[in-house]
Scaffold this active site. Structure first.
Site, PDB file in Angstrom:
ATOM      1  N   ASP A 177      32.290  41.513  58.417  1.00 38.25           N
ATOM      2  CA  ASP A 177      32.189  41.102  59.808  1.00 38.25           C
ATOM      3  C   ASP A 177      30.716  40.849  60.115  1.00 38.25           C
ATOM      4  O   ASP A 177      29.846  41.610  59.670  1.00 38.25           O
ATOM      5  CB  ASP A 177      32.751  42.174  60.745  1.00 38.25           C
ATOM      6  CG  ASP A 177      33.142  41.574  62.086  1.00 38.25           C
ATOM      7  OD1 ASP A 177      33.969  40.641  62.105  1.00 38.25           O
ATOM      8  OD2 ASP A 177      32.611  42.017  63.126  1.00 38.25           O
TER       9      ASP A 177
ATOM     10  N   GLY B 225      29.219  27.569  61.833  1.00 39.90           N
ATOM     11  CA  GLY B 225      28.796  28.542  62.846  1.00 39.90           C
ATOM     12  C   GLY B 225      27.456  28.162  63.472  1.00 39.90           C
ATOM     13  O   GLY B 225      27.245  27.038  63.914  1.00 39.90           O
TER      14      GLY B 225
HETATM   15  P1  IMP Z   1      32.589  36.658  61.068  1.00 37.06           P
HETATM   16  O1  IMP Z   1      32.701  38.045  61.542  1.00 37.06           O
HETATM   17  O2  IMP Z   1      32.044  36.589  59.687  1.00 37.06           O
HETATM   18  O3  IMP Z   1      33.816  35.851  61.267  1.00 37.06           O
HETATM   19  O4  IMP Z   1      31.444  35.941  61.925  1.00 37.06           O
HETATM   20  C1  IMP Z   1      31.513  35.864  63.328  1.00 37.06           C
HETATM   21  C2  IMP Z   1      30.872  34.576  63.764  1.00 37.06           C
HETATM   22  O5  IMP Z   1      29.492  34.588  63.378  1.00 37.06           O
HETATM   23  C3  IMP Z   1      31.449  33.322  63.128  1.00 37.06           C
HETATM   24  O6  IMP Z   1      32.507  32.818  63.898  1.00 37.06           O
HETATM   25  C4  IMP Z   1      30.276  32.370  63.131  1.00 37.06           C
HETATM   26  O7  IMP Z   1      30.182  31.720  64.382  1.00 37.06           O
HETATM   27  C5  IMP Z   1      29.087  33.293  63.002  1.00 37.06           C
HETATM   28  N1  IMP Z   1      28.599  33.351  61.623  1.00 37.06           N
HETATM   29  C6  IMP Z   1      28.948  34.253  60.672  1.00 37.06           C
HETATM   30  N2  IMP Z   1      28.292  34.007  59.537  1.00 37.06           N
HETATM   31  C7  IMP Z   1      27.497  32.949  59.778  1.00 37.06           C
HETATM   32  C8  IMP Z   1      26.583  32.219  58.966  1.00 37.06           C
HETATM   33  O8  IMP Z   1      26.354  32.504  57.781  1.00 37.06           O
HETATM   34  N3  IMP Z   1      25.975  31.192  59.556  1.00 37.06           N
HETATM   35  C9  IMP Z   1      26.187  30.830  60.860  1.00 37.06           C
HETATM   36  N4  IMP Z   1      27.044  31.458  61.643  1.00 37.06           N
HETATM   37  C10 IMP Z   1      27.701  32.519  61.104  1.00 37.06           C
END
Ligand code: IMP
Length: 198
Positions: free
Chosen positions: A67, A151
């Site tokens: 996460d 992202g």
């Molecule tokens: P998750 O918990 O990995 O799903 O990340 C939550 C949110 O953070 C994602 O929906 C992306 O918007 C953002 N995010 C996570 N990892 C990255 C990355 O490596 N680059 C840019 N945005 C990221």
């Protein structure tokens, strides 16, 4: 080589995670029929645990989850656990980037420090878990730069890079310094040191 089920279904992330773990563990894809996990914990570790526990329960196999949150100093550490839904429920990556640039419109470059944090976790069906964190310090750019990635990539400038955004780097260069790269390398190292007993 130990086998784990990947708790993430996000193809952007699965590709990065598979590349990071390649050769160290065997990674099975998340079963397609499983419902999405509601990520409503108050910490990154809590959300990683919710995802891993759901996969363990559904498959009977060890699960790998992660996460990620983006902490922006000028926003008191927000969006943090709310990073995916910063611009509202059902928002797109582009909506999130637009909102971030908009709320920081009047904030000068020197006050735009931010960091990505990733908690990577392994949970075994018997309840043991192992969690590690990876951090990437950086800042929020004044405008979008570059087209690669996903992202917030096109508005995040890592301190350890060459001055460009994640979107302006190759996937390998991003993995070398990114929050997720650091977290998953720490996870591999921790697994190599032996399995936890609690
Ligand atoms: P998750 O918990 O990995 O799903 O990340 C939550 C949110 O953070 C994602 O929906 C992306 O918007 C953002 N995010 C996570 N990892 C990255 C990355 O490596 N680059 C840019 N945005 C990221």
């Amino acid at each position: 080589m130990e086998t784990f089920v990947c708790a993430s279904a996000n193809p952007d992330k699965v590709a990065e995670i598979a590349a990071l773990l390649n050769g160290f563990v065997e990674l099975l894809p998340r079963p397609a029929h499983l419902p999405e996990v509601v990520e409503d914990a108050t910490s990154l570790r809590g959300n990683a645990r919710l995802k891993a526990a759901a996969i363990c329960a559904a498959t009977g196999l060890a699960a790998i989850s992660d996460d990620t949150g983006l902490e922006v100093d000028a926003l008191g550490g927000e969006p943090g656990v709310h990073t995916a839904r910063f611009a509202g429920e059902g928002c797109s990556y582009a909506d999130n980037r637009a909102k971030m640039l908009s709320v920081l419109r009047d904030v000068p470059m020197v006050q735009r420090a931010a960091r990505f944090k990733t908690v990577a976790m392994v949970m075994w069906p018997d309840g043991r878990e192992l969690a590690v964190e990876g951090v990437c310090e950086g800042s929020i750019a004044m405008s979008e730069q570059g087209v690669r990635g996903f992202g917030y990539d096109s508005i995040f400038v890592p301190v350890d890079g060459d001055g460009g955004t994640f979107s302006q780097m190759s996937e390998a260069a991003k993995n070398d310094i990114s929050h997720r790269g650091r977290a998953f390398r720490a996870l591999v190292a921790a697994l190599a040191n032996g399995l936890p007993t609690t």
